[in-house]
Design a protein around this motif. Structure first.
Motif, PDB file in Angstrom:
ATOM      1  N   GLU A  30       0.817  -1.213   0.000  1.00 35.53           N
ATOM      2  CA  GLU A  30       0.000   0.000   0.000  1.00 35.53           C
ATOM      3  C   GLU A  30       0.853   1.265   0.000  1.00 35.53           C
ATOM      4  OE1 GLU A  30      -3.181  -0.108   2.835  1.00 35.53           O
ATOM      5  OE2 GLU A  30      -3.487  -2.245   2.508  1.00 35.53           O
ATOM      6  N   ASN A  31       2.167   1.084  -0.157  1.00 37.57           N
ATOM      7  CA  ASN A  31       3.107   2.201  -0.251  1.00 37.57           C
ATOM      8  C   ASN A  31       2.976   3.181   0.935  1.00 37.57           C
ATOM      9  OD1 ASN A  31       5.264   3.416  -1.496  1.00 37.57           O
ATOM     10  ND2 ASN A  31       3.978   4.815  -2.675  1.00 37.57           N
ATOM     11  N   ARG A  32       3.001   2.583   2.150  1.00 36.44           N
ATOM     12  CA  ARG A  32       2.901   3.404   3.355  1.00 36.44           C
ATOM     13  C   ARG A  32       3.687   2.756   4.490  1.00 36.44           C
ATOM     14  NH1 ARG A  32      -2.217   0.552   4.425  1.00 36.44           N
ATOM     15  NH2 ARG A  32      -2.019  -0.162   6.583  1.00 36.44           N
ATOM     16  N   ILE A  33       3.864   3.526   5.545  1.00 29.04           N
ATOM     17  CA  ILE A  33       4.458   3.033   6.781  1.00 29.04           C
ATOM     18  C   ILE A  33       3.428   3.224   7.884  1.00 29.04           C
ATOM     19  CG2 ILE A  33       6.269   3.356   8.508  1.00 29.04           C
ATOM     20  CD1 ILE A  33       8.016   4.553   6.375  1.00 29.04           C
ATOM     21  N   ASP A  34       3.216   2.198   8.682  1.00 26.31           N
ATOM     22  CA  ASP A  34       2.387   2.329   9.871  1.00 26.31           C
ATOM     23  C   ASP A  34       3.315   2.442  11.069  1.00 26.31           C
ATOM     24  OD1 ASP A  34       0.113   2.229   8.381  1.00 26.31           O
ATOM     25  OD2 ASP A  34      -0.512   0.246   9.042  1.00 26.31           O
ATOM     26  N   ILE A  35       3.037   3.403  11.931  1.00 24.64           N
ATOM     27  CA  ILE A  35       3.905   3.691  13.074  1.00 24.64           C
ATOM     28  C   ILE A  35       3.082   3.654  14.352  1.00 24.64           C
ATOM     29  CG2 ILE A  35       5.391   5.427  14.164  1.00 24.64           C
ATOM     30  CD1 ILE A  35       5.960   6.486  11.334  1.00 24.64           C
ATOM     31  N   TYR A  36       3.628   2.972  15.359  1.00 28.87           N
ATOM     32  CA  TYR A  36       3.048   2.948  16.699  1.00 28.87           C
ATOM     33  C   TYR A  36       3.999   3.726  17.591  1.00 28.87           C
ATOM     34  CZ  TYR A  36       0.140  -0.552  14.576  1.00 28.87           C
ATOM     35  OH  TYR A  36      -0.731  -1.190  13.745  1.00 28.87           O
ATOM     36  N   LEU A  37       3.517   4.870  18.090  1.00 31.04           N
ATOM     37  CA  LEU A  37       4.370   5.832  18.758  1.00 31.04           C
ATOM     38  C   LEU A  37       3.842   6.145  20.153  1.00 31.04           C
ATOM     39  CD1 LEU A  37       6.680   8.006  18.253  1.00 31.04           C
ATOM     40  CD2 LEU A  37       4.821   9.525  17.591  1.00 31.04           C
ATOM     41  N   PRO A  38       4.657   5.910  21.186  1.00 26.05           N
ATOM     42  CA  PRO A  38       4.216   6.300  22.528  1.00 26.05           C
ATOM     43  C   PRO A  38       4.207   7.820  22.650  1.00 26.05           C
ATOM     44  CG  PRO A  38       6.472   5.485  22.612  1.00 26.05           C
ATOM     45  CD  PRO A  38       5.986   5.302  21.196  1.00 26.05           C
ATOM     46  N   LEU A  39       3.250   8.322  23.404  1.00 28.37           N
ATOM     47  CA  LEU A  39       3.181   9.755  23.667  1.00 28.37           C
ATOM     48  C   LEU A  39       3.827  10.049  25.019  1.00 28.37           C
ATOM     49  CD1 LEU A  39      -0.436  10.551  22.431  1.00 28.37           C
ATOM     50  CD2 LEU A  39       1.732  10.968  21.255  1.00 28.37           C
ATOM     51  N   TRP A  40       4.199  11.302  25.210  1.00 24.88           N
ATOM     52  CA  TRP A  40       4.805  11.755  26.469  1.00 24.88           C
ATOM     53  C   TRP A  40       3.841  12.708  27.156  1.00 24.88           C
ATOM     54  CZ3 TRP A  40       7.939   8.838  23.862  1.00 24.88           C
ATOM     55  CH2 TRP A  40       9.115   8.369  24.435  1.00 24.88           C
ATOM     56  N   THR A  41       3.861  12.674  28.499  1.00 21.96           N
ATOM     57  CA  THR A  41       3.047  13.599  29.269  1.00 21.96           C
ATOM     58  C   THR A  41       3.915  14.352  30.266  1.00 21.96           C
ATOM     59  OG1 THR A  41       2.477  12.081  31.069  1.00 21.96           O
ATOM     60  CG2 THR A  41       1.039  12.061  29.119  1.00 21.96           C
ATOM     61  N   LYS A  42       3.403  15.482  30.677  1.00 24.29           N
ATOM     62  CA  LYS A  42       4.091  16.321  31.662  1.00 24.29           C
ATOM     63  C   LYS A  42       4.256  15.565  32.977  1.00 24.29           C
ATOM     64  CE  LYS A  42       3.271  20.647  34.116  1.00 24.29           C
ATOM     65  NZ  LYS A  42       2.331  21.758  34.258  1.00 24.29           N
ATOM     66  N   GLU A  43       3.242  14.816  33.337  1.00 19.58           N
ATOM     67  CA  GLU A  43       3.221  14.144  34.628  1.00 19.58           C
ATOM     68  C   GLU A  43       4.048  12.854  34.660  1.00 19.58           C
ATOM     69  OE1 GLU A  43      -0.369  16.637  34.061  1.00 19.58           O
ATOM     70  OE2 GLU A  43       0.541  15.053  32.854  1.00 19.58           O
ATOM     71  N   GLU A  44       4.082  12.116  33.553  1.00 14.52           N
ATOM     72  CA  GLU A  44       4.677  10.777  33.550  1.00 14.52           C
ATOM     73  C   GLU A  44       5.962  10.636  32.745  1.00 14.52           C
ATOM     74  OE1 GLU A  44       0.937   7.848  33.239  1.00 14.52           O
ATOM     75  OE2 GLU A  44       1.223   9.149  31.495  1.00 14.52           O
ATOM     76  N   GLY A  45       6.231  11.564  31.844  1.00 15.10           N
ATOM     77  CA  GLY A  45       7.255  11.293  30.847  1.00 15.10           C
ATOM     78  C   GLY A  45       6.615  10.377  29.814  1.00 15.10           C
ATOM     79  N   ARG A  46       7.293   9.285  29.473  1.00 20.28           N
ATOM     80  CA  ARG A  46       6.699   8.334  28.523  1.00 20.28           C
ATOM     81  C   ARG A  46       5.416   7.769  29.135  1.00 20.28           C
ATOM     82  NH1 ARG A  46       9.185   2.753  25.984  1.00 20.28           N
ATOM     83  NH2 ARG A  46       7.281   2.198  24.858  1.00 20.28           N
ATOM     84  N   SER A  47       4.337   7.871  28.372  1.00 20.62           N
ATOM     85  CA  SER A  47       3.035   7.444  28.887  1.00 20.62           C
ATOM     86  C   SER A  47       2.645   6.088  28.295  1.00 20.62           C
ATOM     87  CB  SER A  47       1.967   8.480  28.530  1.00 20.62           C
ATOM     88  OG  SER A  47       1.608   8.390  27.169  1.00 20.62           O
ATOM     89  N   ASP A  48       1.488   5.611  28.745  1.00 13.95           N
ATOM     90  CA  ASP A  48       0.907   4.381  28.207  1.00 13.95           C
ATOM     91  C   ASP A  48       0.062   4.655  26.968  1.00 13.95           C
ATOM     92  OD1 ASP A  48       2.022   2.846  30.240  1.00 13.95           O
ATOM     93  OD2 ASP A  48       0.304   3.132  31.551  1.00 13.95           O
ATOM     94  N   LEU A  49      -0.124   5.924  26.623  1.00 12.46           N
ATOM     95  CA  LEU A  49      -0.885   6.283  25.424  1.00 12.46           C
ATOM     96  C   LEU A  49      -0.029   6.035  24.184  1.00 12.46           C
ATOM     97  CD1 LEU A  49      -2.724   9.666  26.077  1.00 12.46           C
ATOM     98  CD2 LEU A  49      -3.757   7.490  25.454  1.00 12.46           C
TER      99      LEU A  49
END
Length: 113
Positions: free
Chosen positions: A71-90
């Motif tokens: 499909e000529n694409r890249i799928d990316i799973y990227l963790p988000l960062w929060t002010k309170e936690e740093g690397r989050s579970d989102l």
């Protein structure tokens, strides 16, 4: 042609800044909400209860990227960062592709892992 995550970093960083600034209407206007209803995106982030912040550079070394050659694409799973936690579970799930030579990104999902 195999696509690389590098060309999408500026777009991804900008999208996360828009999320952190709660600019959901702009995300929708730009068509970046992809498969995700913009109200669902807002709800998940609000329910998470932490403040999303800009991505650190190390976020991309942690991200999982899958080349969807057919499909000529890249799928990316990227963790988000929060002010309170740093690397989050989102985790933000994105599809990255080129549209007539213009890099584009769309949100596929956001979830707590």
């Amino acid at each position: 042609m195999e696509q690389k995550i590098e060309q999408y970093k500026p777009l991804i960083k900008k999208l996360v800044i828009r999320i952190s600034n709660k600019e959901y209407d702009l995300i929708k206007t730009n068509g970046q909400n992809g498969r995700v209803n913009i109200e669902d995106l807002k709800r998940v982030i609000d329910d998470y209860g932490c403040t999303i912040v800009s991505l650190p550079d190390k976020a991309f070394s942690i991200a999982e990227a899958y080349d969807i050659t057919s499909e000529n694409r890249i799928d990316i799973y990227l963790p988000l960062w929060t002010k309170e936690e740093g690397r989050s579970d989102l985790t933000l799930s994105l599809s990255c592709y080129n549209d007539n030579g213009v890099p584009k990104i769309e949100i596929n999902d956001i979830r707590v892992l």
